[in-house]
Design a protein around this motif. Structure first.
Motif, PDB file in Angstrom:
ATOM      1  N   LYS A  49       3.140  -2.377   4.037  1.00 44.72           N
ATOM      2  CA  LYS A  49       2.934  -3.751   3.586  1.00 44.72           C
ATOM      3  C   LYS A  49       1.845  -4.364   4.453  1.00 44.72           C
ATOM      4  O   LYS A  49       1.815  -4.147   5.663  1.00 44.72           O
ATOM      5  CB  LYS A  49       4.241  -4.531   3.760  1.00 44.72           C
ATOM      6  CG  LYS A  49       4.219  -5.877   3.083  1.00 44.72           C
ATOM      7  CD  LYS A  49       5.561  -6.545   3.248  1.00 44.72           C
ATOM      8  CE  LYS A  49       5.679  -7.789   2.410  1.00 44.72           C
ATOM      9  NZ  LYS A  49       4.558  -8.685   2.514  1.00 44.72           N
ATOM     10  N   LEU A  50       0.959  -5.089   3.796  1.00 46.45           N
ATOM     11  CA  LEU A  50      -0.127  -5.722   4.531  1.00 46.45           C
ATOM     12  C   LEU A  50       0.374  -7.035   5.130  1.00 46.45           C
ATOM     13  O   LEU A  50       0.738  -7.956   4.414  1.00 46.45           O
ATOM     14  CB  LEU A  50      -1.292  -5.990   3.591  1.00 46.45           C
ATOM     15  CG  LEU A  50      -2.586  -6.488   4.227  1.00 46.45           C
ATOM     16  CD1 LEU A  50      -3.272  -5.401   5.008  1.00 46.45           C
ATOM     17  CD2 LEU A  50      -3.523  -7.028   3.160  1.00 46.45           C
ATOM     18  N   ILE A 101      -2.929  -5.989   9.494  1.00 44.04           N
ATOM     19  CA  ILE A 101      -2.399  -4.648   9.736  1.00 44.04           C
ATOM     20  C   ILE A 101      -1.446  -4.191   8.643  1.00 44.04           C
ATOM     21  O   ILE A 101      -0.841  -4.998   7.933  1.00 44.04           O
ATOM     22  CB  ILE A 101      -1.667  -4.558  11.106  1.00 44.04           C
ATOM     23  CG1 ILE A 101      -0.608  -5.641  11.199  1.00 44.04           C
ATOM     24  CG2 ILE A 101      -2.647  -4.635  12.238  1.00 44.04           C
ATOM     25  CD1 ILE A 101       0.360  -5.434  12.325  1.00 44.04           C
ATOM     26  N   LEU A 102      -1.355  -2.872   8.518  1.00 43.87           N
ATOM     27  CA  LEU A 102      -0.418  -2.294   7.563  1.00 43.87           C
ATOM     28  C   LEU A 102       0.860  -1.905   8.309  1.00 43.87           C
ATOM     29  O   LEU A 102       0.808  -1.217   9.330  1.00 43.87           O
ATOM     30  CB  LEU A 102      -1.028  -1.043   6.926  1.00 43.87           C
ATOM     31  CG  LEU A 102      -2.141  -1.268   5.918  1.00 43.87           C
ATOM     32  CD1 LEU A 102      -2.658   0.071   5.420  1.00 43.87           C
ATOM     33  CD2 LEU A 102      -1.661  -2.098   4.759  1.00 43.87           C
ATOM     34  N   VAL A 103       1.984  -2.362   7.800  1.00 46.18           N
ATOM     35  CA  VAL A 103       3.262  -2.052   8.438  1.00 46.18           C
ATOM     36  C   VAL A 103       4.079  -1.183   7.505  1.00 46.18           C
ATOM     37  O   VAL A 103       4.217  -1.475   6.320  1.00 46.18           O
ATOM     38  CB  VAL A 103       4.042  -3.345   8.755  1.00 46.18           C
ATOM     39  CG1 VAL A 103       5.370  -3.009   9.404  1.00 46.18           C
ATOM     40  CG2 VAL A 103       3.222  -4.248   9.651  1.00 46.18           C
ATOM     41  N   LYS A 104       4.604  -0.121   8.052  1.00 44.69           N
ATOM     42  CA  LYS A 104       5.380   0.800   7.231  1.00 44.69           C
ATOM     43  C   LYS A 104       6.714   0.174   6.837  1.00 44.69           C
ATOM     44  O   LYS A 104       7.362  -0.480   7.656  1.00 44.69           O
ATOM     45  CB  LYS A 104       5.624   2.088   8.014  1.00 44.69           C
ATOM     46  CG  LYS A 104       6.021   3.225   7.130  1.00 44.69           C
ATOM     47  CD  LYS A 104       5.987   4.518   7.914  1.00 44.69           C
ATOM     48  CE  LYS A 104       6.758   5.580   7.157  1.00 44.69           C
ATOM     49  NZ  LYS A 104       6.717   6.853   7.861  1.00 44.69           N
ATOM     50  N   GLN A 105       7.072   0.371   5.588  1.00 40.14           N
ATOM     51  CA  GLN A 105       8.343  -0.167   5.112  1.00 40.14           C
ATOM     52  C   GLN A 105       9.044   0.874   4.264  1.00 40.14           C
ATOM     53  O   GLN A 105       8.416   1.757   3.705  1.00 40.14           O
ATOM     54  CB  GLN A 105       8.074  -1.399   4.248  1.00 40.14           C
ATOM     55  CG  GLN A 105       7.670  -2.606   5.061  1.00 40.14           C
ATOM     56  CD  GLN A 105       8.033  -3.868   4.339  1.00 40.14           C
ATOM     57  OE1 GLN A 105       7.778  -3.983   3.150  1.00 40.14           O
ATOM     58  NE2 GLN A 105       8.624  -4.809   5.044  1.00 40.14           N
ATOM     59  N   SER A 106      10.364   0.732   4.189  1.00 38.10           N
ATOM     60  CA  SER A 106      11.077   1.680   3.342  1.00 38.10           C
ATOM     61  C   SER A 106      10.908   1.277   1.883  1.00 38.10           C
ATOM     62  O   SER A 106      10.691   0.111   1.571  1.00 38.10           O
ATOM     63  CB  SER A 106      12.556   1.698   3.692  1.00 38.10           C
ATOM     64  OG  SER A 106      13.206   0.611   3.103  1.00 38.10           O
ATOM     65  N   TYR A 151       0.849  -1.180   0.000  1.00 42.67           N
ATOM     66  CA  TYR A 151       0.000   0.000   0.000  1.00 42.67           C
ATOM     67  C   TYR A 151       0.884   1.229   0.000  1.00 42.67           C
ATOM     68  O   TYR A 151       1.934   1.236   0.658  1.00 42.67           O
ATOM     69  CB  TYR A 151      -0.901   0.011   1.243  1.00 42.67           C
ATOM     70  CG  TYR A 151      -1.974  -1.036   1.212  1.00 42.67           C
ATOM     71  CD1 TYR A 151      -1.650  -2.381   1.351  1.00 42.67           C
ATOM     72  CD2 TYR A 151      -3.304  -0.688   1.034  1.00 42.67           C
ATOM     73  CE1 TYR A 151      -2.635  -3.352   1.317  1.00 42.67           C
ATOM     74  CE2 TYR A 151      -4.297  -1.651   0.998  1.00 42.67           C
ATOM     75  CZ  TYR A 151      -3.950  -2.988   1.143  1.00 42.67           C
ATOM     76  OH  TYR A 151      -4.928  -3.934   1.102  1.00 42.67           O
ATOM     77  N   VAL A 152       0.479   2.240  -0.730  1.00 42.81           N
ATOM     78  CA  VAL A 152       1.317   3.429  -0.844  1.00 42.81           C
ATOM     79  C   VAL A 152       0.511   4.670  -0.504  1.00 42.81           C
ATOM     80  O   VAL A 152      -0.637   4.821  -0.933  1.00 42.81           O
ATOM     81  CB  VAL A 152       1.876   3.568  -2.270  1.00 42.81           C
ATOM     82  CG1 VAL A 152       2.595   4.891  -2.434  1.00 42.81           C
ATOM     83  CG2 VAL A 152       2.820   2.429  -2.579  1.00 42.81           C
TER      84      VAL A 152
END
Lengths: 161, 126
Positions: free
Chosen positions: B62-63, B67-72, A101-102
């Motif tokens: 990233k799902l 949950i959505l996890v923040k990634q670089s 997701y962005v």
């Protein structure tokens, strides 16, 4: 492009069609029918995808400056809503596929959906052209088949006499 | 003579069974290839999209489960590229397997016609 390709090389195809026997023609027709159904299915899927992207884009177009002060109803389930406010109207999070997701600002999000709609439309056009070609070949095969059947019918009494 | 015919019949049956098995394998492989092809396409689209992004401007999540996890962005790109590599390799394997199954099928087909010929020859001799 495709295995059974078309009107563009008539010398190959049309002569071949008359030379084939009924069984081969039926086989070829069945194969084409199968391919046509696959095309129909993918067309439907693509159109659905296009609809979804288009709807997301339309939803974004609805957003205006100052909308963050207004209340909206947020669907919790299909039939239950709670009032809420959109805190951050300038950024949205988009599912770009495979679990990623962005976060994008409104304009680039709109651009994203526009690109997606264009891409899908392009694919739809391509498949429509291919499907049209195939159905033309199918029609030609059907025609040859009727001719062959008539010939067959004609030849049987001729042999008896 | 009868025994011979029965023997050929038996061989024919065995050959037919294995031919059918290869056919089943074949369609299974074709299905798998379609699946992989779809995944490859999807991942390529995602990578293409990521290449348009900017590390400072766009957050990538990233799902994971619900949950959505923040990634670089760089990490995500690497991850998707790795996936593309993996899927391509699997696709290649799948294609190789299809070719070998096709060869096997041809062999079985050949054997089948041979056995059928033998059988008809025997029945003609009677």
């Amino acid at each position: 492009m495709s295995t059974i390709s078309t009107t563009e090389q008539p010398q190959m195809q049309q002569i071949d069609l008359m030379k084939l026997n009924l069984q081969q023609l039926t086989q070829l027709k069945n194969q084409l029918d199968q391919e046509l159904t696959i095309f129909q299915d993918s067309l439907q899927t693509l159109k659905m995808a296009k609809g979804k992207f288009g709807a997301s884009k339309d939803a974004l177009e609805q957003f205006k400056e100052g909308d963050s002060k207004k209340t909206t109803l947020i669907p919790l389930t299909g039939s239950m809503y709670v009032p809420g406010r959109i805190k951050d109207i300038d950024n949205v999070i988009i599912d770009i596929g495979t679990g990623y997701y962005v976060e994008k600002d409104r304009d680039s999000a709109k651009d994203y959906f526009k690109r997606k709609v264009d891409f899908v439309s392009e694919q739809i056009d391509k498949i429509e052209v291919l499907g049209f070609e195939k159905s033309q070949i199918r029609d030609a095969i059907c025609e040859v088949m009727t001719i062959k059947i008539q010939q067959l019918k004609g030849s049987i009494p001729a042999q008896e006499s | 003579m009868e025994a011979q015919a029965a023997q050929i019949q038996k061989k024919l049956q065995i050959e037919l069974d294995s031919f059918k098995a290869t056919q089943k394998d074949y369609s299974k492989m074709v299905q798998q290839r379609q699946l992989l092809d779809g995944q490859l396409n999807e991942n390529q689209n995602v990578l293409e999209e990521m290449n348009k992004l900017n590390e400072d401007k766009n957050n990538v999540y990233k799902l994971i489960g619900p949950i959505l996890v923040k990634q670089s962005l760089t990490e995500s790109k690497q991850n998707v590229s790795k996936r593309i590599d993996f899927i391509s390799k699997e696709l290649q394997k799948c294609n190789d397997r299809l070719v070998s199954i096709e060869k096997e099928q041809d062999k079985h087909r050949e054997n089948l016609t041979k056995l059928q010929q033998q059988l008809s020859l025997l029945s003609a001799m009677k």
